[in-house]
Design an enzyme around this catalytic site. Structure first.
Site, mmCIF file in Angstrom:
data_model
loop_
_atom_site.group_PDB
_atom_site.id
_atom_site.type_symbol
_atom_site.label_atom_id
_atom_site.label_comp_id
_atom_site.label_asym_id
_atom_site.label_seq_id
_atom_site.Cartn_x
_atom_site.Cartn_y
_atom_site.Cartn_z
ATOM 1 N N SER A 91 0.837 -1.191 0.000
ATOM 2 C CA SER A 91 0.000 0.000 0.000
ATOM 3 C C SER A 91 0.887 1.262 0.000
ATOM 4 O O SER A 91 1.682 1.441 -0.906
ATOM 5 C CB SER A 91 -0.944 -0.037 1.207
ATOM 6 O OG SER A 91 -1.982 0.882 1.072
ATOM 7 N N ASP A 323 -8.719 -4.344 -6.273
ATOM 8 C CA ASP A 323 -8.231 -3.719 -5.046
ATOM 9 C C ASP A 323 -9.004 -2.418 -4.809
ATOM 10 O O ASP A 323 -9.083 -1.573 -5.695
ATOM 11 C CB ASP A 323 -6.735 -3.430 -5.174
ATOM 12 C CG ASP A 323 -6.090 -3.040 -3.853
ATOM 13 O OD1 ASP A 323 -6.637 -2.150 -3.162
ATOM 14 O OD2 ASP A 323 -5.031 -3.601 -3.523
ATOM 15 N N HIS A 351 -7.360 -5.834 -0.619
ATOM 16 C CA HIS A 351 -6.256 -4.880 -0.691
ATOM 17 C C HIS A 351 -4.918 -5.597 -0.527
ATOM 18 O O HIS A 351 -4.675 -6.220 0.503
ATOM 19 C CB HIS A 351 -6.424 -3.822 0.398
ATOM 20 C CG HIS A 351 -5.388 -2.750 0.380
ATOM 21 N ND1 HIS A 351 -4.897 -2.191 -0.788
ATOM 22 C CD2 HIS A 351 -4.742 -2.121 1.390
ATOM 23 C CE1 HIS A 351 -4.005 -1.274 -0.488
ATOM 24 N NE2 HIS A 351 -3.886 -1.223 0.828
#
Length: 382
Positions: A91, A323, A351
């Site tokens: 991320s 995602d 995610h």
């Protein structure tokens, strides 16, 4: 393995902005204002949040940028005696890793960037495309929900668009009349808390059943406890009413890395059609949430830019097709910028991809980390 809290995060002199009770009030704030009074209330909440951060660490707040954190990582590399940095980032960690590679391409070792961000996007575009990502994830949830046969948002065969309309209508009812949760502190489920509860479940398809049950309880029994639990998990609020510094650090870093997405409520209003087109369910709220950096106490020092990292070893960029938080197009974009990128695709939900159940993804990444053999560019897993 060495894990590092970037400056301003957790045990690295954490930025603190509001206490637990103040955060409870902040998370309840209506982020879909219907009139001038509600808009002013939201702006006041953003100002108080920013002022709290500034009062806590006025000097630190100027030096929590991703560039500075990347330079810190190079100090860690040197302290460990490593000639090159081997790194797995997920991320936001992909932006940190890509930034490191851009600054020190010759010192970049085996880098894996999972759930990639696109460093070339300005804040408004970043937020708009993330809004599209949440809509994509919600569509996948909606299809699964009605397929289960006990979906509170629509029976079998209900189209995802209608599921979204039903959820939006539920949010609007909560906006007018929050429902009980049984919370020890007396918190009721507001529209903003319910919305965040749904968004939290988009991060992991394993939470879809929990979300379905929470929505059923809230919509049929007027029991908001389940959605409040999901919202609290997103904000990292514990049973004692205390919050981690996740939300504070996110704002501190993001507001320093890029100029604000919007400078005023009027700018948000003009952009609402684009955000609502990107996501009829979440667009309005996510557009207003993008206003927070407008009131930040220090000016941004970074700007959007391409990162090529010429001369770096192969960098594995991982993207998940549905995602919610880091849309797949960002992985494609970052892989297109990095000179040595190898794009690895997970055709699935949730995610990030590594360590989440795909043997194909895990094997490809582990082989690179342990043996130095990167996956073929364009490899796809499901």
């Amino acid at each position: 393995m060495v894990a590092v809290d970037p400056r301003g995060v957790a045990r690295s002199e954490p930025v603190e902005c509001l206490d637990g009770r103040e955060m409870d009030a902040y998370t309840r704030t209506d982020v879909t204002p219907d009139d001038t009074k509600e808009t002013n209330t939201l702006v006041t909440a953003y100002r108080r949040f920013a002022e709290g951060c500034g009062a806590d660490a006025p000097e630190l707040l100027r030096h929590v940028s991703t560039v500075e954190a990347a330079r810190d990582m190079d100090i860690v590399r040197a302290a460990l005696g490593d000639k090159k940095l081997n790194y797995v980032g997920a991320s936001y960690g992909t932006f940190l890793g890509a930034t490191y590679a851009g600054l020190f391409p010759q010192r970049a070792g085996r880098l894996v960037l999972d759930g990639a961000m696109d460093p070339s996007l300005p804040a408004r575009r970043l937020n708009l495309e993330q809004t599209e990502g949440f809509d994509t994830a919600f569509t996948a949830f909606a299809k699964d929900c009605v397929r289960q046969g006990d979906c509170p948002l629509g029976g079998r065969g209900t189209a995802p668009g209608q599921v979204g309309k039903n959820l939006k209508a539920f949010f609007e009812r909560l906006d007018a009349r929050p429902i009980p949760t049984g919370d020890a502190d007396g918190r009721r489920l507001t529209e903003s808390l319910a919305t965040m509860g749904v968004i939290a479940a988009m991060y992991d398809e394993g939470a879809w059943e929990q979300l379905r049950e929470a929505l059923t309880a809230a919509m049929k029994d007027q029991d908001g406890a389940g959605l409040l639990v999901l919202s609290d998990s997103y904000y990292e609020r514990d049973a004692k009413g205390e919050y981690s510094n996740l939300m504070f650090a996110n704002a501190a870093v993001n507001c320093l890395d890029l100029p604000p997405a919007f400078d005023s409520p009027d700018e948000v209003r003009r952009a609402l059609p684009d955000f609502e087109k990107a996501s009829p369910v979440f667009g309005e709220g996510l557009a207003w949430a993008s206003l927070n950096c407008a009131y930040w106490p220090v000016r941004a020092t970074g700007e959007a830019q391409r990162i090529e990292a010429r001369g770096a070893a192969p960098i594995v960029v991982v993207g998940t097709t549905r995602d919610p938080a880091t849309p797949y197009r960002w992985a494609e974009a970052l892989a297109g910028q990095l000179e040595s990128a190898r794009l690895l695709t997970y055709e699935g939900d949730g995610h990030t991809a590594y360590g989440r159940g795909s043997a194909c993804i895990d094997s490809a990444i582990n082989t690179y980390l342990l043996e130095g053999t990167p996956p073929t560019d364009g490899k796809r897993c499901s």
